[in-house]
Motif scaffolding. Structure first.
Motif, mmCIF file in Angstrom:
data_model
loop_
_atom_site.group_PDB
_atom_site.id
_atom_site.type_symbol
_atom_site.label_atom_id
_atom_site.label_comp_id
_atom_site.label_asym_id
_atom_site.label_seq_id
_atom_site.Cartn_x
_atom_site.Cartn_y
_atom_site.Cartn_z
ATOM 1 N N LEU A 74 0.852 -1.191 0.000
ATOM 2 C CA LEU A 74 0.000 0.000 0.000
ATOM 3 C C LEU A 74 0.885 1.238 0.000
ATOM 4 O O LEU A 74 1.862 1.297 0.756
ATOM 5 C CB LEU A 74 -0.868 0.059 1.262
ATOM 6 C CG LEU A 74 -1.761 -1.125 1.597
ATOM 7 C CD1 LEU A 74 -2.385 -0.928 2.968
ATOM 8 C CD2 LEU A 74 -2.831 -1.277 0.535
ATOM 9 N N TRP A 75 0.567 2.222 -0.838
ATOM 10 C CA TRP A 75 1.249 3.504 -0.765
ATOM 11 C C TRP A 75 0.550 4.305 0.331
ATOM 12 O O TRP A 75 -0.615 4.669 0.203
ATOM 13 C CB TRP A 75 1.200 4.254 -2.093
ATOM 14 C CG TRP A 75 1.884 5.585 -1.981
ATOM 15 C CD1 TRP A 75 1.289 6.806 -1.951
ATOM 16 C CD2 TRP A 75 3.286 5.807 -1.816
ATOM 17 N NE1 TRP A 75 2.235 7.783 -1.798
ATOM 18 C CE2 TRP A 75 3.477 7.203 -1.706
ATOM 19 C CE3 TRP A 75 4.395 4.974 -1.740
ATOM 20 C CZ2 TRP A 75 4.726 7.775 -1.534
ATOM 21 C CZ3 TRP A 75 5.643 5.543 -1.573
ATOM 22 C CH2 TRP A 75 5.806 6.926 -1.473
ATOM 23 N N MET A 76 1.264 4.544 1.424
ATOM 24 C CA MET A 76 0.717 5.270 2.566
ATOM 25 C C MET A 76 0.988 6.760 2.366
ATOM 26 O O MET A 76 2.143 7.166 2.232
ATOM 27 C CB MET A 76 1.362 4.785 3.872
ATOM 28 C CG MET A 76 1.225 3.287 4.129
ATOM 29 S SD MET A 76 -0.465 2.708 4.279
ATOM 30 C CE MET A 76 -0.935 3.418 5.838
ATOM 31 N N SER A 77 -0.072 7.534 2.326
ATOM 32 C CA SER A 77 0.032 8.962 2.077
ATOM 33 C C SER A 77 -0.667 9.732 3.192
ATOM 34 O O SER A 77 -1.734 9.315 3.653
ATOM 35 C CB SER A 77 -0.628 9.289 0.731
ATOM 36 O OG SER A 77 -0.732 10.681 0.559
ATOM 37 N N PRO A 78 -0.107 10.865 3.602
ATOM 38 C CA PRO A 78 -0.756 11.666 4.639
ATOM 39 C C PRO A 78 -2.135 12.175 4.225
ATOM 40 O O PRO A 78 -2.939 12.534 5.075
ATOM 41 C CB PRO A 78 0.197 12.846 4.851
ATOM 42 C CG PRO A 78 1.488 12.433 4.252
ATOM 43 C CD PRO A 78 1.187 11.422 3.192
ATOM 44 N N GLU A 79 -2.427 12.184 2.926
ATOM 45 C CA GLU A 79 -3.713 12.690 2.443
ATOM 46 C C GLU A 79 -4.830 11.651 2.478
ATOM 47 O O GLU A 79 -5.989 11.983 2.247
ATOM 48 C CB GLU A 79 -3.567 13.207 1.003
ATOM 49 C CG GLU A 79 -2.761 14.494 0.884
ATOM 50 C CD GLU A 79 -1.267 14.244 0.919
ATOM 51 O OE1 GLU A 79 -0.812 13.155 0.503
ATOM 52 O OE2 GLU A 79 -0.536 15.138 1.384
ATOM 53 N N ILE A 80 -4.501 10.398 2.737
ATOM 54 C CA ILE A 80 -5.501 9.335 2.725
ATOM 55 C C ILE A 80 -5.775 8.892 4.166
ATOM 56 O O ILE A 80 -4.852 8.516 4.885
ATOM 57 C CB ILE A 80 -5.034 8.137 1.871
ATOM 58 C CG1 ILE A 80 -4.797 8.592 0.424
ATOM 59 C CG2 ILE A 80 -6.054 7.007 1.922
ATOM 60 C CD1 ILE A 80 -4.176 7.542 -0.465
ATOM 61 N N PRO A 81 -7.040 8.929 4.593
ATOM 62 C CA PRO A 81 -7.360 8.527 5.971
ATOM 63 C C PRO A 81 -7.020 7.055 6.230
ATOM 64 O O PRO A 81 -7.198 6.202 5.359
ATOM 65 C CB PRO A 81 -8.872 8.744 6.085
ATOM 66 C CG PRO A 81 -9.241 9.620 4.951
ATOM 67 C CD PRO A 81 -8.230 9.373 3.868
ATOM 68 N N VAL A 82 -6.541 6.801 7.417
ATOM 69 C CA VAL A 82 -6.234 5.438 7.851
ATOM 70 C C VAL A 82 -6.905 5.224 9.210
ATOM 71 O O VAL A 82 -6.982 6.142 10.016
ATOM 72 C CB VAL A 82 -4.698 5.206 7.918
ATOM 73 C CG1 VAL A 82 -4.026 6.130 8.901
ATOM 74 C CG2 VAL A 82 -4.370 3.761 8.230
ATOM 75 N N ALA A 83 -7.419 4.015 9.420
ATOM 76 C CA ALA A 83 -8.067 3.693 10.696
ATOM 77 C C ALA A 83 -7.572 2.334 11.167
ATOM 78 O O ALA A 83 -7.268 1.449 10.357
ATOM 79 C CB ALA A 83 -9.581 3.673 10.531
ATOM 80 N N TYR A 84 -7.492 2.188 12.474
ATOM 81 C CA TYR A 84 -7.040 0.944 13.096
ATOM 82 C C TYR A 84 -8.133 0.479 14.046
ATOM 83 O O TYR A 84 -8.561 1.236 14.916
ATOM 84 C CB TYR A 84 -5.753 1.185 13.886
ATOM 85 C CG TYR A 84 -4.682 1.916 13.109
ATOM 86 C CD1 TYR A 84 -3.738 1.212 12.373
ATOM 87 C CD2 TYR A 84 -4.614 3.308 13.111
ATOM 88 C CE1 TYR A 84 -2.758 1.878 11.664
ATOM 89 C CE2 TYR A 84 -3.630 3.978 12.406
ATOM 90 C CZ TYR A 84 -2.705 3.262 11.686
ATOM 91 O OH TYR A 84 -1.739 3.926 10.969
ATOM 92 N N ARG A 85 -8.583 -0.757 13.883
ATOM 93 C CA ARG A 85 -9.562 -1.341 14.803
ATOM 94 C C ARG A 85 -8.929 -2.587 15.416
ATOM 95 O O ARG A 85 -8.423 -3.450 14.695
ATOM 96 C CB ARG A 85 -10.842 -1.715 14.065
ATOM 97 C CG ARG A 85 -11.700 -0.532 13.700
ATOM 98 C CD ARG A 85 -13.070 -0.945 13.177
ATOM 99 N NE ARG A 85 -13.010 -1.788 11.987
ATOM 100 C CZ ARG A 85 -12.979 -1.336 10.739
ATOM 101 N NH1 ARG A 85 -12.980 -0.048 10.507
ATOM 102 N NH2 ARG A 85 -12.933 -2.170 9.725
ATOM 103 N N PHE A 86 -8.999 -2.671 16.727
ATOM 104 C CA PHE A 86 -8.370 -3.767 17.443
ATOM 105 C C PHE A 86 -9.424 -4.684 18.049
ATOM 106 O O PHE A 86 -10.434 -4.218 18.564
ATOM 107 C CB PHE A 86 -7.455 -3.220 18.544
ATOM 108 C CG PHE A 86 -6.359 -2.347 18.002
ATOM 109 C CD1 PHE A 86 -5.171 -2.897 17.555
ATOM 110 C CD2 PHE A 86 -6.529 -0.982 17.907
ATOM 111 C CE1 PHE A 86 -4.174 -2.102 17.036
ATOM 112 C CE2 PHE A 86 -5.532 -0.168 17.387
ATOM 113 C CZ PHE A 86 -4.353 -0.740 16.954
ATOM 114 N N ALA A 87 -9.158 -5.987 18.003
ATOM 115 C CA ALA A 87 -10.080 -6.959 18.579
ATOM 116 C C ALA A 87 -10.004 -6.940 20.102
ATOM 117 O O ALA A 87 -11.009 -7.045 20.785
ATOM 118 C CB ALA A 87 -9.776 -8.357 18.045
ATOM 119 N N GLY A 88 -8.804 -6.797 20.635
ATOM 120 C CA GLY A 88 -8.615 -6.793 22.079
ATOM 121 C C GLY A 88 -8.869 -5.421 22.673
ATOM 122 O O GLY A 88 -8.734 -4.400 22.014
ATOM 123 N N SER A 89 -9.238 -5.404 23.955
ATOM 124 C CA SER A 89 -9.531 -4.135 24.623
ATOM 125 C C SER A 89 -8.299 -3.538 25.297
ATOM 126 O O SER A 89 -8.277 -2.348 25.595
ATOM 127 C CB SER A 89 -10.633 -4.329 25.655
ATOM 128 O OG SER A 89 -10.238 -5.279 26.625
#
Length: 111
Positions: free
Chosen positions: A52-67
């Motif tokens: 993946l080309w990671m760019s500051p202009e493209i939103p990224v989100a992280y969802r974790f299974a553990g709390s």
């Protein structure tokens, strides 16, 4: 398994790896740096590679299974960030691979 959401696509990754990638990716994007993020897909999930080309202009989100967030390994983080400067880009690697990567690069693995 957690989820990295990028450019309208979700990618499942281990929570511990995803936690370390979140810190490494955020440190690069915070500096307005674009870079390549790559990993190998295990055979039990279809095999292959993803980049993946990671760019500051493209939103990224992280969802974790553990709390509960796992403890961060500074050596692993260093290896992830350093790998982003190579021709292959940031390589999502295991903790053991991080130590090998830094040793091959001649970098210290002391925390």
């Amino acid at each position: 398994m957690g989820t990295l959401s990028y450019a309208y696509t979700d990618y499942e990754l281990d929570d511990r790896l995803l936690t370390h990638l979140k810190v490494a990716i955020t440190s690069k994007l915070r500096q307005k740096e674009g870079f390549l993020l790559s990993w190998v897909t295990p055979s039990d999930r279809g095999s292959g590679r993803i980049s993946l080309w990671m760019s500051p202009e493209i939103p990224v989100a992280y969802r974790f299974a553990g709390s509960k967030p796992p403890e961060l390994n500074r050596v692993w983080l260093d290896a992830l960030v350093r790998s982003a400067h190579g021709i292959r880009g940031m390589m999502a690697m295991s903790e053991a691979d991080a130590i090998e990567y830094l040793a091959a690069a001649g970098a210290s693995t002391a925390p």
